[in-house]
Design an enzyme around this catalytic site. Structure first.
Site, PDB file in Angstrom:
ATOM      1  N   ASN A 290      45.463  21.104  48.960  1.00  0.00           N
ATOM      2  CA  ASN A 290      46.575  21.590  48.140  1.00  0.00           C
ATOM      3  C   ASN A 290      47.469  20.463  47.623  1.00  0.00           C
ATOM      4  O   ASN A 290      48.100  20.602  46.578  1.00  0.00           O
ATOM      5  CB  ASN A 290      47.399  22.592  48.957  1.00  0.00           C
ATOM      6  CG  ASN A 290      48.755  22.837  48.332  1.00  0.00           C
ATOM      7  OD1 ASN A 290      48.875  23.588  47.364  1.00  0.00           O
ATOM      8  ND2 ASN A 290      49.788  22.182  48.847  1.00  0.00           N
ATOM      9  N   LEU A 298      52.512  11.928  27.368  1.00  0.00           N
ATOM     10  CA  LEU A 298      51.526  12.012  26.290  1.00  0.00           C
ATOM     11  C   LEU A 298      50.580  10.832  26.450  1.00  0.00           C
ATOM     12  O   LEU A 298      51.002   9.747  26.872  1.00  0.00           O
ATOM     13  CB  LEU A 298      52.219  11.946  24.930  1.00  0.00           C
ATOM     14  CG  LEU A 298      53.090  13.156  24.576  1.00  0.00           C
ATOM     15  CD1 LEU A 298      53.768  12.935  23.230  1.00  0.00           C
ATOM     16  CD2 LEU A 298      52.275  14.438  24.572  1.00  0.00           C
ATOM     17  N   TYR A 355      46.521  14.923  34.672  1.00  0.00           N
ATOM     18  CA  TYR A 355      46.514  16.114  35.533  1.00  0.00           C
ATOM     19  C   TYR A 355      45.334  17.027  35.159  1.00  0.00           C
ATOM     20  O   TYR A 355      44.614  17.525  36.033  1.00  0.00           O
ATOM     21  CB  TYR A 355      47.851  16.827  35.349  1.00  0.00           C
ATOM     22  CG  TYR A 355      48.114  17.980  36.287  1.00  0.00           C
ATOM     23  CD1 TYR A 355      48.468  17.761  37.615  1.00  0.00           C
ATOM     24  CD2 TYR A 355      48.037  19.301  35.840  1.00  0.00           C
ATOM     25  CE1 TYR A 355      48.739  18.828  38.465  1.00  0.00           C
ATOM     26  CE2 TYR A 355      48.308  20.369  36.682  1.00  0.00           C
ATOM     27  CZ  TYR A 355      48.668  20.121  37.995  1.00  0.00           C
ATOM     28  OH  TYR A 355      48.936  21.176  38.832  1.00  0.00           O
TER      29      TYR A 355
HETATM   30  P1  NAD Z   1      55.013  20.637  45.262  1.00  0.00           P
HETATM   31  O1  NAD Z   1      55.289  19.369  44.518  1.00  0.00           O
HETATM   32  O2  NAD Z   1      56.133  21.601  45.456  1.00  0.00           O
HETATM   33  O3  NAD Z   1      54.360  20.316  46.686  1.00  0.00           O
HETATM   34  C1  NAD Z   1      53.288  19.402  46.812  1.00  0.00           C
HETATM   35  C2  NAD Z   1      53.265  18.867  48.229  1.00  0.00           C
HETATM   36  O4  NAD Z   1      52.186  17.918  48.299  1.00  0.00           O
HETATM   37  C3  NAD Z   1      54.544  18.131  48.604  1.00  0.00           C
HETATM   38  O5  NAD Z   1      55.000  18.570  49.872  1.00  0.00           O
HETATM   39  C4  NAD Z   1      54.127  16.680  48.631  1.00  0.00           C
HETATM   40  O6  NAD Z   1      54.870  15.889  49.553  1.00  0.00           O
HETATM   41  C5  NAD Z   1      52.658  16.804  49.018  1.00  0.00           C
HETATM   42  N1  NAD Z   1      51.915  15.577  48.664  1.00  0.00           N
HETATM   43  C6  NAD Z   1      51.967  14.898  47.492  1.00  0.00           C
HETATM   44  N2  NAD Z   1      51.210  13.804  47.576  1.00  0.00           N
HETATM   45  C7  NAD Z   1      50.652  13.788  48.808  1.00  0.00           C
HETATM   46  C8  NAD Z   1      49.790  12.884  49.483  1.00  0.00           C
HETATM   47  N3  NAD Z   1      49.334  11.776  48.884  1.00  0.00           N
HETATM   48  N4  NAD Z   1      49.409  13.177  50.751  1.00  0.00           N
HETATM   49  C9  NAD Z   1      49.873  14.296  51.380  1.00  0.00           C
HETATM   50  N5  NAD Z   1      50.707  15.173  50.782  1.00  0.00           N
HETATM   51  C10 NAD Z   1      51.094  14.927  49.517  1.00  0.00           C
HETATM   52  O7  NAD Z   1      53.801  21.325  44.477  1.00  0.00           O
HETATM   53  P2  NAD Z   1      53.353  22.860  44.377  1.00  0.00           P
HETATM   54  O8  NAD Z   1      53.950  23.426  43.152  1.00  0.00           O
HETATM   55  O9  NAD Z   1      53.549  23.555  45.672  1.00  0.00           O
HETATM   56  O10 NAD Z   1      51.805  22.671  44.088  1.00  0.00           O
HETATM   57  C11 NAD Z   1      50.807  22.675  45.096  1.00  0.00           C
HETATM   58  C12 NAD Z   1      49.431  22.530  44.439  1.00  0.00           C
HETATM   59  O11 NAD Z   1      49.243  23.567  43.468  1.00  0.00           O
HETATM   60  C13 NAD Z   1      49.255  21.214  43.691  1.00  0.00           C
HETATM   61  O12 NAD Z   1      47.924  20.778  43.844  1.00  0.00           O
HETATM   62  C14 NAD Z   1      49.518  21.601  42.253  1.00  0.00           C
HETATM   63  O13 NAD Z   1      48.896  20.738  41.337  1.00  0.00           O
HETATM   64  C15 NAD Z   1      48.915  23.001  42.219  1.00  0.00           C
HETATM   65  N6  NAD Z   1      49.459  23.824  41.125  1.00  0.00           N
HETATM   66  C16 NAD Z   1      50.768  24.208  41.102  1.00  0.00           C
HETATM   67  C17 NAD Z   1      51.222  25.004  40.063  1.00  0.00           C
HETATM   68  C18 NAD Z   1      52.637  25.489  39.982  1.00  0.00           C
HETATM   69  O14 NAD Z   1      52.966  26.220  39.036  1.00  0.00           O
HETATM   70  N7  NAD Z   1      53.510  25.160  40.912  1.00  0.00           N
HETATM   71  C19 NAD Z   1      50.356  25.377  39.032  1.00  0.00           C
HETATM   72  C20 NAD Z   1      49.039  24.957  39.087  1.00  0.00           C
HETATM   73  C21 NAD Z   1      48.593  24.192  40.138  1.00  0.00           C
END
Ligand code: NAD
Length: 449
Positions: A290, A298, A355
């Site tokens: 996750n 851009l 991304y």
């Molecule tokens: P968020 O930024 O709120 O949380 C992400 C978490 O990942 C954070 O706690 C961060 O510390 C941790 N993290 C980042 N880099 C890391 C690393 N190198 N090692 C360990 N932990 C790490 O993000 P979110 O919105 O909860 O998103 C979670 C996932 O869902 C992500 O992969 C994101 O791309 C995907 N996603 C989110 C959305 C959205 O609308 N929020 C949409 C599509 C996909």
């Protein structure tokens, strides 16, 4: 994060005003709560004439789940769900009768009702008329879902040839789509590829006895996934970077799991996860990739650092961890990999070449990783969230955020738990026949189908 607009148009004076002005009025979604009925009213099973035997089998199964199953609609009925069985159709002409009968019920659906189609995947080996009929369900379902109101959703289970309606994952997917666990999944068709998988002894705790790792678990979607897997019976190791240690410890304590401060880009991250899981719990069965980051720019302004950081966290780390688990010979107890993709990895998004590449990469990765796990009864699948209310999306400027929220059939963003429910389903024993697929959790976002 709260959606103030949604609250306003559903209460008091502002509700009346929104109605008079003809403003969009997103309905509050009905989400899973322990002890609530699986479906909020009787379930109507309709079928194409050719699919009657499968409809009988489905009806029997629904009765076994304690549902009030009907085969005909009567005046005054308010249905909690309509299941449309189209598994044996061989020509588009066969759609008219059952589809129009479904249409006749749409005005009398309960709030948060479900329409679920059961059909077969169209392939190039089918006769053209068979493929046309099967593939026609795709456009039918997606259009129907766009017409539903009141938090109702429409989704489809597509069976590969040779997979019966009673296969574990056919039933698992049907039950997921019928339930409140799929509140924000809309307009999606999930393919069941094989008869693998098993039905859980207890549908409320399908992950009992399983050990799971969730990366990026300190907040947002990851924290919700950790909590949902624990609710469903799993023992959870919650992983995040040291800087998020305090929040991570809170999540782990709440679910009586273990916190592991680890950057997933560390060269030995997979080995360290496995070592901890084996030492503390004797097994590692589920890995949820996750952790993810955004570094939007851009392409014309993209820096090598921003490009590299996103690829490193969002896809390269997942590949490396999977490789270490696979070569260890210890990831063999019907293992499950569930990776977070994104609708940006399907439709693309301006300013997100890095991304988009990483999230599209996730989709390719799970497709190619799944076959490496089938010998152990394992799977790899992805969940692609649309707009979810988290710290990540709170950073989007107001106007774009508001547009992104409303641009879906459900006219609202999802909650982290909505993504977590889909992850928990794909991690479950009843999803063992779903192999290398992507399930969107996007409220039928208008972006990218
Ligand atoms: P968020 O930024 O709120 O949380 C992400 C978490 O990942 C954070 O706690 C961060 O510390 C941790 N993290 C980042 N880099 C890391 C690393 N190198 N090692 C360990 N932990 C790490 O993000 P979110 O919105 O909860 O998103 C979670 C996932 O869902 C992500 O992969 C994101 O791309 C995907 N996603 C989110 C959305 C959205 O609308 N929020 C949409 C599509 C996909």
């Amino acid at each position: 994060m709260t959606d103030t607009y949604l609250n306003l148009v559903n209460s008091g004076f502002t509700k009346k005003m929104a109605k008079q002005l003809g403003l969009p009025r997103p309905a509050p979604l009905v989400r899973f709560q322990a002890g609530q009925p699986l479906v909020r009213g009787p379930v109507l099973v309709l079928a194409a004439a050719s699919s009657g035997t499968d409809a009988d089998a489905v009806g029997k199964q629904l009765l076994g789940w304690g549902l009030d199953v009907r085969r005909h609609a009567s005046a005054g009925d308010t249905f909690g769900a309509v299941v449309l069985v189209l598994t044996a159709i061989a020509h588009p002409d066969e759609l008219a009768e059952p589809v129009l009968a479904t249409g006749a019920t749409l005005r009398s659906l309960a709030r948060g009702a479900r329409v679920v189609t059961l059909s077969r995947v169209a392939t190039a080996d089918d006769a053209p008329a068979v493929a046309a009929a099967r593939h026609g369900v795709d456009g039918l379902l997606r259009s129907l879902a766009k017409e539903l109101r009141g938090g109702a959703t429409g989704n489809g289970v597509q069976l590969a040839d040779g997979v019966g309606v009673d296969a574990p994952s056919a039933l698992g997917a049907l039950r997921f789509f019928l339930s409140a666990r799929s509140a924000y999944v809309d307009g999606q068709l999930l393919t069941v590829d094989t008869t693998a998988g098993t039905l859980p002894e207890d549908w409320d705790r399908p992950l009992a006895g399983r050990v799971a790792v969730v990366t990026g678990a300190a907040r947002g979607i990851g924290a919700a996934i950790a909590e949902t897997l624990a609710r469903d019976g799993a023992t959870v190791i919650a992983v995040d970077v040291p800087a998020a240690g305090e929040a991570l410890a809170k999540v782990a304590n709440k679910i009586r799991g273990t916190a592991l401060q680890l950057d997933v880009t560390a060269p030995d991250a997979g080995d360290r996860l496995l070592e901890l899981a084996l030492r503390r719990y004797g097994s590692l069965d589920i890995v949820v990739h996750n952790a993810g980051i955004l570094r939007d720019k851009l392409l014309v302004n993209m820096t090598p650092e921003k490009w590299a950081a996103v690829i490193a966290v969002n896809i390269a780390a997942q590949l490396r961890i999977n490789e270490q688990l696979l070569v260890s010979g210890e990831f063999t107890r019907a293992p499950r990999i569930v990776s977070l993709a994104s609708t940006s990895g399907i439709a693309g998004n301006r300013g997100q070449t890095n991304y988009g590449a990483s999230k599209s990469g996730v989709i390719g990765m799970v497709r190619a990783t799944a076959p490496l796990l089938t010998a152990f009864g394992g799977t790899a699948n992805a969940v692609a969230p649309g707009f979810i209310e988290t710290d990540m999306t709170a950073k989007i400027p107001f106007a774009s955020r508001e547009i992104a929220r409303r641009a879906s059939s459900l006219q609202q963003g999802g909650q982290p738990v909505d993504v977590a429910e889909a992850v928990a389903f794909l991690a479950s024993p009843q999803a063992g026949g779903v192999v290398g697929r992507v399930l969107r959790v996007c409220g039928q976002n208008l972006v990218g189908a």
